[in-house]
Design an enzyme around this catalytic site. Structure first.
Site, PDB file in Angstrom:
ATOM      1  N   ASN A  20     -77.366   5.234 -52.756  1.00  0.00           N
ATOM      2  CA  ASN A  20     -77.273   6.141 -51.599  1.00  0.00           C
ATOM      3  C   ASN A  20     -76.337   5.511 -50.572  1.00  0.00           C
ATOM      4  O   ASN A  20     -76.698   4.552 -49.899  1.00  0.00           O
ATOM      5  CB  ASN A  20     -78.669   6.352 -50.983  1.00  0.00           C
ATOM      6  CG  ASN A  20     -78.602   7.156 -49.695  1.00  0.00           C
ATOM      7  OD1 ASN A  20     -77.625   7.878 -49.452  1.00  0.00           O
ATOM      8  ND2 ASN A  20     -79.631   7.042 -48.864  1.00  0.00           N
ATOM      9  N   LYS A  22     -75.256   6.837 -47.867  1.00  0.00           N
ATOM     10  CA  LYS A  22     -75.456   7.354 -46.499  1.00  0.00           C
ATOM     11  C   LYS A  22     -74.092   7.781 -45.924  1.00  0.00           C
ATOM     12  O   LYS A  22     -73.247   8.250 -46.673  1.00  0.00           O
ATOM     13  CB  LYS A  22     -76.121   6.299 -45.624  1.00  0.00           C
ATOM     14  CG  LYS A  22     -77.302   5.629 -46.313  1.00  0.00           C
ATOM     15  CD  LYS A  22     -78.050   4.716 -45.402  1.00  0.00           C
ATOM     16  CE  LYS A  22     -79.020   3.891 -46.208  1.00  0.00           C
ATOM     17  NZ  LYS A  22     -80.238   3.609 -45.502  1.00  0.00           N
ATOM     18  N   HIS A 106     -85.200  12.271 -47.445  1.00  0.00           N
ATOM     19  CA  HIS A 106     -84.966  10.858 -47.118  1.00  0.00           C
ATOM     20  C   HIS A 106     -85.508  10.609 -45.708  1.00  0.00           C
ATOM     21  O   HIS A 106     -85.420  11.476 -44.836  1.00  0.00           O
ATOM     22  CB  HIS A 106     -83.462  10.553 -47.187  1.00  0.00           C
ATOM     23  CG  HIS A 106     -83.172   9.097 -47.062  1.00  0.00           C
ATOM     24  ND1 HIS A 106     -83.164   8.445 -45.853  1.00  0.00           N
ATOM     25  CD2 HIS A 106     -82.899   8.146 -47.992  1.00  0.00           C
ATOM     26  CE1 HIS A 106     -82.900   7.160 -46.038  1.00  0.00           C
ATOM     27  NE2 HIS A 106     -82.740   6.950 -47.341  1.00  0.00           N
ATOM     28  N   GLU A 108     -84.420   9.079 -43.220  1.00  0.00           N
ATOM     29  CA  GLU A 108     -83.474   9.276 -42.110  1.00  0.00           C
ATOM     30  C   GLU A 108     -83.347  10.766 -41.778  1.00  0.00           C
ATOM     31  O   GLU A 108     -83.161  11.143 -40.630  1.00  0.00           O
ATOM     32  CB  GLU A 108     -82.115   8.643 -42.460  1.00  0.00           C
ATOM     33  CG  GLU A 108     -82.193   7.121 -42.376  1.00  0.00           C
ATOM     34  CD  GLU A 108     -81.253   6.386 -43.318  1.00  0.00           C
ATOM     35  OE1 GLU A 108     -80.288   6.975 -43.813  1.00  0.00           O
ATOM     36  OE2 GLU A 108     -81.522   5.189 -43.564  1.00  0.00           O
ATOM     37  N   GLU A 178     -90.227   5.061 -50.498  1.00  0.00           N
ATOM     38  CA  GLU A 178     -89.398   4.255 -49.609  1.00  0.00           C
ATOM     39  C   GLU A 178     -90.115   4.054 -48.275  1.00  0.00           C
ATOM     40  O   GLU A 178     -90.094   4.954 -47.413  1.00  0.00           O
ATOM     41  CB  GLU A 178     -88.076   4.967 -49.328  1.00  0.00           C
ATOM     42  CG  GLU A 178     -87.226   5.199 -50.546  1.00  0.00           C
ATOM     43  CD  GLU A 178     -85.765   5.292 -50.138  1.00  0.00           C
ATOM     44  OE1 GLU A 178     -85.001   4.391 -50.469  1.00  0.00           O
ATOM     45  OE2 GLU A 178     -85.406   6.261 -49.459  1.00  0.00           O
ATOM     46  N   GLY A 184     -83.114  -0.620 -44.817  1.00  0.00           N
ATOM     47  CA  GLY A 184     -82.051  -1.228 -44.016  1.00  0.00           C
ATOM     48  C   GLY A 184     -82.505  -2.368 -43.119  1.00  0.00           C
ATOM     49  O   GLY A 184     -81.754  -2.798 -42.239  1.00  0.00           O
ATOM     50  N   SER A 223     -84.357  -1.972 -48.869  1.00  0.00           N
ATOM     51  CA  SER A 223     -83.851  -3.353 -48.831  1.00  0.00           C
ATOM     52  C   SER A 223     -83.832  -4.037 -50.198  1.00  0.00           C
ATOM     53  O   SER A 223     -84.139  -5.233 -50.300  1.00  0.00           O
ATOM     54  CB  SER A 223     -84.646  -4.188 -47.828  1.00  0.00           C
ATOM     55  OG  SER A 223     -84.402  -3.726 -46.515  1.00  0.00           O
TER      56      SER A 223
HETATM   57  C1  PEP Z   1     -81.978   4.051 -48.641  1.00  0.00           C
HETATM   58  O1  PEP Z   1     -81.036   4.448 -47.968  1.00  0.00           O
HETATM   59  O2  PEP Z   1     -82.662   4.865 -49.250  1.00  0.00           O
HETATM   60  C2  PEP Z   1     -82.251   2.610 -48.713  1.00  0.00           C
HETATM   61  C3  PEP Z   1     -83.212   2.215 -49.477  1.00  0.00           C
HETATM   62  O3  PEP Z   1     -81.450   1.786 -47.956  1.00  0.00           O
HETATM   63  P1  PEP Z   1     -81.384   0.175 -48.036  1.00  0.00           P
HETATM   64  O4  PEP Z   1     -81.325  -0.209 -49.500  1.00  0.00           O
HETATM   65  O5  PEP Z   1     -80.140  -0.186 -47.292  1.00  0.00           O
HETATM   66  O6  PEP Z   1     -82.637  -0.346 -47.408  1.00  0.00           O
END
Ligand code: PEP
Length: 264
Positions: A20, A22, A106, A108, A178, A184, A223
């Protein structure tokens, strides 16, 4: 030989990694990733990879994804089928662009753009109607986590979609756990916590429909880095990962998929 039916079912769920991006990356980042991925073509029969770049790069990514056997996904679709919704992209448009997957709900999108469980369920339905595989993201906030509400929150988020669709429809989708506080931030739940949470999600799927419980892939996201990928992604209940920041560079993304224990 398989020792028990659950172990057999697990073996049938091919590992899946979703990148992803983003709102990050450029056409140059994209070309650099594909250049690297071409070196690893032989791995991609044992592993499913999906790339979700920013929507403006989907057309650019389509040909390379097809040549490498990588799925193409959109990061979001509208809850509407079509109409006066400036700036939005419909599931049908994403499918026409060559997408096979759509990230839905997601964190976000939920936290920054006000997507409620109800809107997420509508988006899930629009994606599914368009022939895309919806990747439903669920996860608790840091406050929920501290208050011990993780299972309640993800149950509610999953149920909001599951209660609207048949088992056959949901069978075409993917679930991603998640934790919001892990995205992040460099923080992750312990392996034990991930195992328990994913087992809980699978139990809900089982109680809805046995085949769903056996076959649906459940990913972990938050992460994932080369340093923790082997530990987090090879857990028995984890069928793969949703990778944000570390998927933008071939070196870190390849280090993550190379740490997977792949069948065959
Ligand atoms: C995500 O955007 O779904 C995500 C898991 O980001 P990151 O791996 O940067 O934590």
């Amino acid at each position: 030989m398989f020792q028990n039916p659950l172990e057999k079912d697990r073996a049938m769920r091919k590992k899946l990694l979703i990148a992803n991006w983003k709102m990050c990356g450029t056409s140059i980042t994209l070309a650099a990733l594909f250049k690297g991925l071409r070196l690893d073509l032989r791995l991609f029969s044992a592993l499913d990879l999906v790339l979700c770049p920013p929507a403006v790069f989907l057309a650019l990514a389509k040909e390379d994804c097809a040549a490498l056997g990588i799925g193409l996904g959109i990061q979001n679709v509208s809850e509407h089928s079509e109409g006066a919704f400036t700036g939005e992209i419909s599931g049908t448009m994403a499918a026409e662009l060559g997408c096979h997957y759509a990230l839905i709900g997601h964190s976000e999108r939920r936290s920054l753009y006000g997507e409620t469980d109800q809107i997420v369920a509508q988006k899930w339905a629009r994606a599914q109607e368009a022939g895309l595989k919806p990747v439903l993201c669920v996860g608790e906030t840091e406050q929920d986590y501290r208050q011990g509400l993780t299972l309640d929150v993800i149950h509610r988020q999953l149920q909001a979609v599951l209660s609207q669709v048949s088992a056959a429809e949901f069978a075409e989708s993917i679930l991603a756990y998640e934790p919001v506080w892990a995205i992040g931030t460099g923080l992750t739940p312990s392996s034990d916590e991930i195992e328990k949470t994913l087992a809980y999600l699978r139990q809900i799927l089982f109680s809805y429909d046995r085949m769903l419980g056996e076959n649906l892939r459940i990913l972990y996201g938050g992460s994932i880095k080369p340093q923790n990928a082997a530990e987090l992604l090879n857990l028995p209940n984890v069928d793969g990962g949703l990778v944000g920041g570390a998927s933008l560079s071939y070196d870190t993304f390849a280090a993550i998929y190379r740490s997977l224990n792949l069948e065959g």
